[in-house]
Write an enzyme that holds these catalytic residues in place. Structure first.
Site, PDB file in Angstrom:
ATOM      1  N   ARG A  42       0.868  -1.090   0.143  1.00  0.00           N
ATOM      2  CA  ARG A  42       0.147   0.177   0.161  1.00  0.00           C
ATOM      3  C   ARG A  42       0.910   1.110   0.026  1.00  0.00           C
ATOM      4  O   ARG A  42       1.943   1.137   0.641  1.00  0.00           O
ATOM      5  CB  ARG A  42      -1.025   0.050   1.322  1.00  0.00           C
ATOM      6  CG  ARG A  42      -1.871   1.105   1.229  1.00  0.00           C
ATOM      7  CD  ARG A  42      -2.457   1.404   2.688  1.00  0.00           C
ATOM      8  NE  ARG A  42      -3.532   2.367   2.549  1.00  0.00           N
ATOM      9  CZ  ARG A  42      -4.015   2.952   3.638  1.00  0.00           C
ATOM     10  NH1 ARG A  42      -3.788   2.426   4.821  1.00  0.00           N
ATOM     11  NH2 ARG A  42      -4.839   3.987   3.534  1.00  0.00           N
ATOM     12  N   HIS A  43       0.494   2.318  -0.706  1.00  0.00           N
ATOM     13  CA  HIS A  43       1.276   3.362  -0.756  1.00  0.00           C
ATOM     14  C   HIS A  43       1.544   3.880   0.478  1.00  0.00           C
ATOM     15  O   HIS A  43       0.881   3.725   1.645  1.00  0.00           O
ATOM     16  CB  HIS A  43       0.468   4.649  -1.499  1.00  0.00           C
ATOM     17  CG  HIS A  43      -0.613   4.937  -0.893  1.00  0.00           C
ATOM     18  ND1 HIS A  43      -0.884   5.824   0.097  1.00  0.00           N
ATOM     19  CD2 HIS A  43      -2.142   4.382  -1.218  1.00  0.00           C
ATOM     20  CE1 HIS A  43      -2.170   5.915   0.420  1.00  0.00           C
ATOM     21  NE2 HIS A  43      -2.850   5.111  -0.309  1.00  0.00           N
ATOM     22  N   GLY A  44       2.633   4.731   0.759  1.00  0.00           N
ATOM     23  CA  GLY A  44       2.757   5.445   2.099  1.00  0.00           C
ATOM     24  C   GLY A  44       2.039   6.584   2.249  1.00  0.00           C
ATOM     25  O   GLY A  44       0.918   6.673   1.379  1.00  0.00           O
ATOM     26  N   SER A  85      -0.331   9.567   2.540  1.00  0.00           N
ATOM     27  CA  SER A  85      -0.691  10.653   1.585  1.00  0.00           C
ATOM     28  C   SER A  85      -1.033  11.980   2.223  1.00  0.00           C
ATOM     29  O   SER A  85      -1.316  11.929   3.692  1.00  0.00           O
ATOM     30  CB  SER A  85      -1.665  10.219   0.517  1.00  0.00           C
ATOM     31  OG  SER A  85      -2.959  10.359   1.331  1.00  0.00           O
ATOM     32  N   GLY A  98      -9.976   8.038  -1.823  1.00  0.00           N
ATOM     33  CA  GLY A  98     -10.756   7.511  -2.751  1.00  0.00           C
ATOM     34  C   GLY A  98      -9.803   7.584  -4.046  1.00  0.00           C
ATOM     35  O   GLY A  98      -8.504   7.561  -4.075  1.00  0.00           O
ATOM     36  N   ARG A 118       0.265   8.527  -5.647  1.00  0.00           N
ATOM     37  CA  ARG A 118       0.687   8.120  -4.324  1.00  0.00           C
ATOM     38  C   ARG A 118       1.577   6.696  -4.449  1.00  0.00           C
ATOM     39  O   ARG A 118       2.227   6.308  -3.708  1.00  0.00           O
ATOM     40  CB  ARG A 118      -0.299   8.130  -3.374  1.00  0.00           C
ATOM     41  CG  ARG A 118      -1.630   7.467  -3.468  1.00  0.00           C
ATOM     42  CD  ARG A 118      -2.457   8.064  -2.512  1.00  0.00           C
ATOM     43  NE  ARG A 118      -3.975   7.560  -2.450  1.00  0.00           N
ATOM     44  CZ  ARG A 118      -5.104   7.815  -3.032  1.00  0.00           C
ATOM     45  NH1 ARG A 118      -4.822   8.738  -3.885  1.00  0.00           N
ATOM     46  NH2 ARG A 118      -6.125   7.250  -2.869  1.00  0.00           N
ATOM     47  N   GLU A 129      -7.579   3.104  -6.023  1.00  0.00           N
ATOM     48  CA  GLU A 129      -8.382   3.066  -4.663  1.00  0.00           C
ATOM     49  C   GLU A 129      -9.840   2.942  -5.011  1.00  0.00           C
ATOM     50  O   GLU A 129     -10.255   3.396  -6.007  1.00  0.00           O
ATOM     51  CB  GLU A 129      -8.037   4.145  -3.540  1.00  0.00           C
ATOM     52  CG  GLU A 129      -8.840   4.361  -2.507  1.00  0.00           C
ATOM     53  CD  GLU A 129      -8.558   3.288  -1.468  1.00  0.00           C
ATOM     54  OE1 GLU A 129      -9.172   2.021  -1.947  1.00  0.00           O
ATOM     55  OE2 GLU A 129      -8.125   3.050  -0.591  1.00  0.00           O
ATOM     56  N   ARG A 130     -10.531   2.415  -4.103  1.00  0.00           N
ATOM     57  CA  ARG A 130     -12.037   2.255  -4.272  1.00  0.00           C
ATOM     58  C   ARG A 130     -12.623   3.841  -4.293  1.00  0.00           C
ATOM     59  O   ARG A 130     -12.015   4.815  -3.800  1.00  0.00           O
ATOM     60  CB  ARG A 130     -12.627   1.584  -3.123  1.00  0.00           C
ATOM     61  CG  ARG A 130     -13.786   2.322  -2.436  1.00  0.00           C
ATOM     62  CD  ARG A 130     -14.057   2.714  -1.158  1.00  0.00           C
ATOM     63  NE  ARG A 130     -13.777   1.656  -0.075  1.00  0.00           N
ATOM     64  CZ  ARG A 130     -14.734   1.281   0.661  1.00  0.00           C
ATOM     65  NH1 ARG A 130     -16.154   1.172   0.217  1.00  0.00           N
ATOM     66  NH2 ARG A 130     -14.562   0.419   1.672  1.00  0.00           N
ATOM     67  N   TYR A 190     -14.629   6.718  -3.706  1.00  0.00           N
ATOM     68  CA  TYR A 190     -15.321   7.125  -2.298  1.00  0.00           C
ATOM     69  C   TYR A 190     -16.549   7.727  -2.546  1.00  0.00           C
ATOM     70  O   TYR A 190     -17.180   8.250  -1.422  1.00  0.00           O
ATOM     71  CB  TYR A 190     -14.355   7.291  -1.288  1.00  0.00           C
ATOM     72  CG  TYR A 190     -14.054   6.450  -0.145  1.00  0.00           C
ATOM     73  CD1 TYR A 190     -15.121   6.010   0.525  1.00  0.00           C
ATOM     74  CD2 TYR A 190     -12.921   6.211   0.377  1.00  0.00           C
ATOM     75  CE1 TYR A 190     -15.019   5.096   1.657  1.00  0.00           C
ATOM     76  CE2 TYR A 190     -12.749   5.088   1.434  1.00  0.00           C
ATOM     77  CZ  TYR A 190     -13.773   4.765   1.994  1.00  0.00           C
ATOM     78  OH  TYR A 190     -13.662   3.683   3.124  1.00  0.00           O
ATOM     79  N   ARG A 220     -16.120  -0.562   5.732  1.00  0.00           N
ATOM     80  CA  ARG A 220     -15.404  -1.769   5.809  1.00  0.00           C
ATOM     81  C   ARG A 220     -16.365  -2.900   5.418  1.00  0.00           C
ATOM     82  O   ARG A 220     -15.664  -4.059   5.416  1.00  0.00           O
ATOM     83  CB  ARG A 220     -14.849  -2.140   7.245  1.00  0.00           C
ATOM     84  CG  ARG A 220     -13.640  -1.491   7.869  1.00  0.00           C
ATOM     85  CD  ARG A 220     -12.433  -1.803   6.940  1.00  0.00           C
ATOM     86  NE  ARG A 220     -11.321  -1.000   7.022  1.00  0.00           N
ATOM     87  CZ  ARG A 220     -10.783   0.079   6.304  1.00  0.00           C
ATOM     88  NH1 ARG A 220     -11.792   0.680   5.125  1.00  0.00           N
ATOM     89  NH2 ARG A 220      -9.620   0.829   6.446  1.00  0.00           N
ATOM     90  N   HIS A 245      -3.457   0.164  -3.203  1.00  0.00           N
ATOM     91  CA  HIS A 245      -4.391   1.135  -2.182  1.00  0.00           C
ATOM     92  C   HIS A 245      -4.967  -0.044  -1.184  1.00  0.00           C
ATOM     93  O   HIS A 245      -5.177  -1.148  -1.440  1.00  0.00           O
ATOM     94  CB  HIS A 245      -5.251   1.909  -2.779  1.00  0.00           C
ATOM     95  CG  HIS A 245      -4.719   3.104  -3.864  1.00  0.00           C
ATOM     96  ND1 HIS A 245      -4.496   4.101  -3.447  1.00  0.00           N
ATOM     97  CD2 HIS A 245      -4.187   2.735  -5.041  1.00  0.00           C
ATOM     98  CE1 HIS A 245      -3.840   4.718  -4.613  1.00  0.00           C
ATOM     99  NE2 HIS A 245      -3.557   3.671  -5.618  1.00  0.00           N
ATOM    100  N   ASN A 297      -8.214  -0.525  -0.288  1.00  0.00           N
ATOM    101  CA  ASN A 297      -9.223  -1.369  -0.814  1.00  0.00           C
ATOM    102  C   ASN A 297      -8.899  -2.141  -1.917  1.00  0.00           C
ATOM    103  O   ASN A 297      -9.324  -3.356  -2.059  1.00  0.00           O
ATOM    104  CB  ASN A 297     -10.441  -0.464  -0.818  1.00  0.00           C
ATOM    105  CG  ASN A 297     -10.824   0.250   0.554  1.00  0.00           C
ATOM    106  OD1 ASN A 297     -11.266  -0.658   1.557  1.00  0.00           O
ATOM    107  ND2 ASN A 297     -10.531   1.367   0.715  1.00  0.00           N
TER     108      ASN A 297
HETATM  109  O1  LIG Z   1      -9.386   6.554   0.249  1.00  0.00           O
HETATM  110  C1  LIG Z   1      -8.839   6.827   1.612  1.00  0.00           C
HETATM  111  O2  LIG Z   1      -9.558   7.663   2.278  1.00  0.00           O
HETATM  112  C2  LIG Z   1      -7.839   5.708   2.083  1.00  0.00           C
HETATM  113  O3  LIG Z   1      -7.054   5.499   1.149  1.00  0.00           O
HETATM  114  C3  LIG Z   1      -8.378   4.385   2.436  1.00  0.00           C
HETATM  115  O4  LIG Z   1      -9.691   4.831   3.282  1.00  0.00           O
HETATM  116  P1  LIG Z   1     -10.299   3.756   4.285  1.00  0.00           P
HETATM  117  O5  LIG Z   1      -9.476   3.321   5.422  1.00  0.00           O
HETATM  118  O6  LIG Z   1     -11.551   4.507   4.671  1.00  0.00           O
HETATM  119  O7  LIG Z   1     -10.786   2.584   3.396  1.00  0.00           O
END
Ligand SMILES: O=C(O)[C@H](O)COP(=O)(O)O
Length: 303
Positions: free
Chosen positions: A68-70, A72, A82, A118, A172-173, A175, A200, A242, A244
């Site tokens: 996972r990226h460092g 951000s 997201g 990232r 990343e998902r 958001y 989650r 990322h 997710n």
């Molecule tokens: O996109 C984000 O905010 C984070 O990289 C991951 O967030 P999460 O822990 O809420 O899934």
């Protein structure tokens, strides 16, 4: 009269000889470009600072590093990020470099990152620490011209390089309406339980965003179609992505149930090692750093 230097590039999308979606199909899972592979897994005797020399027999097994990226700049501010494309903080840069030290003795033939800066920064910074000193080069396949203009014309240089494939499917998902909002503020407004569900649960989406299940449909499909075949052929692969997109890939690798994945957390900048052998993945946890006994990649605390 100027001498003519131009000939077929050794590296570029076709020259690397790697199987990735072509520019014509990069937005959908399309046909594979099958060409000769210039990269070989020639380095099998890398030195771990504590464990010493580690042999890899690429004919029987290959390594998969997930990272996972460092941290951000929006992790630092506790904002839902997201698909917003924000860079690493100074701490994130340091985490990426530290991650690179942990994996510096593990062979890497090919790197996949998301399309977000990232993840790209993390992969590139990590590779500055690698013992092989090969140069990671981002493959530009977004257009025919980009492919042509990023050609490399030396086989020697190509052999001293690692292709880096960037793809939105590892992003990343998405958001949704939460992007840019503060996680603590949203928990105060909607309640911790609701926010936990958005963050989650497996199949509940944040408002107008992707659930983990939706994210998994594109990330795991990409992994199966475009990453697993390289592992099968003996290539050592690193994936920088990322929380997710990696949770969904780990769910697939570790055969987690939708219930089990709800407690899977990913720390920033901690690499995880898997060994692929005879069609099976086995988790080796996080490679040990030179100054400590071990690290834990999974934590339980969120918000
Ligand atoms: O996109 C984000 O905010 C984070 O990289 C991951 O967030 P999460 O822990 O809420 O899934």
């Amino acid at each position: 009269m100027a001498a003519t230097f131009f000939h077929q590039p050794v590296a570029g999308l076709n020259g690397w000889g790697i199987d990735v979606p072509s520019f014509g199909s990069s937005r959908i899972f399309g046909k594979l470009l099958s060409t000769r592979l210039f990269f070989n897994s020639s380095y099998h005797k890398l030195q771990h600072p504590v464990l010493g020399s580690i042999s890899h027999d690429s004919s029987t097994e290959s390594s998969l590093i997930l990272i996972r990226h460092g941290e951000s700049m929006w992790n630092e501010k506790n904002l839902f990020t997201g698909c917003c494309d924000v860079p690493l903080t100074k701490r994130g840069v340091e985490e990426a470099i530290e991650a690179g030290k942990r994996i510096s003795y593990i062979p890497v033939d090919l790197i996949f990152t998301s399309g977000l800066i990232r993840a790209k920064m993390t992969a590139m910074l990590a590779m500055t620490q690698h013992q092989e000193k090969k140069v990671p080069i981002i493959v530009h396949n977004e257009s025919e011209q980009a492919t042509l203009w990023s050609g490399v014309y030396s086989e020697k240089t190509t052999n001293q390089s690692i292709p880096v494939i960037t793809t939105w499917q590892l992003n990343e998902r998405m958001y949704g309406d939460l992007q840019g909002l503060n996680k603590k503020d949203i928990a105060e407004k909607y309640g911790k339980e609701q926010v936990r569900e958005w963050r989650r649960s497996y199949d509940i989406s944040p408002p107008n965003g992707e659930s983990l299940e939706m994210c998994s449909r594109r990330a795991v499909a990409y992994f199966k179609d475009f990453i697993e075949p390289h592992l099968e052929s003996g290539k050592h692969v690193m994936v920088a992505a990322h929380a997710n997109s990696l949770r969904s890939i780990i769910m697939y690798l570790d055969r987690l149930t939708p219930q089990e994945v709800t407690s899977l957390e990913m720390s920033t900048g901690i690499p995880l090692l898997y060994i692929y052998k005879e069609g099976k993945f086995s988790s080796r946890g996080s490679p040990v750093g030179s100054t400590e006994a071990g690290v834990y990649a999974y934590t339980q605390v969120i918000i």
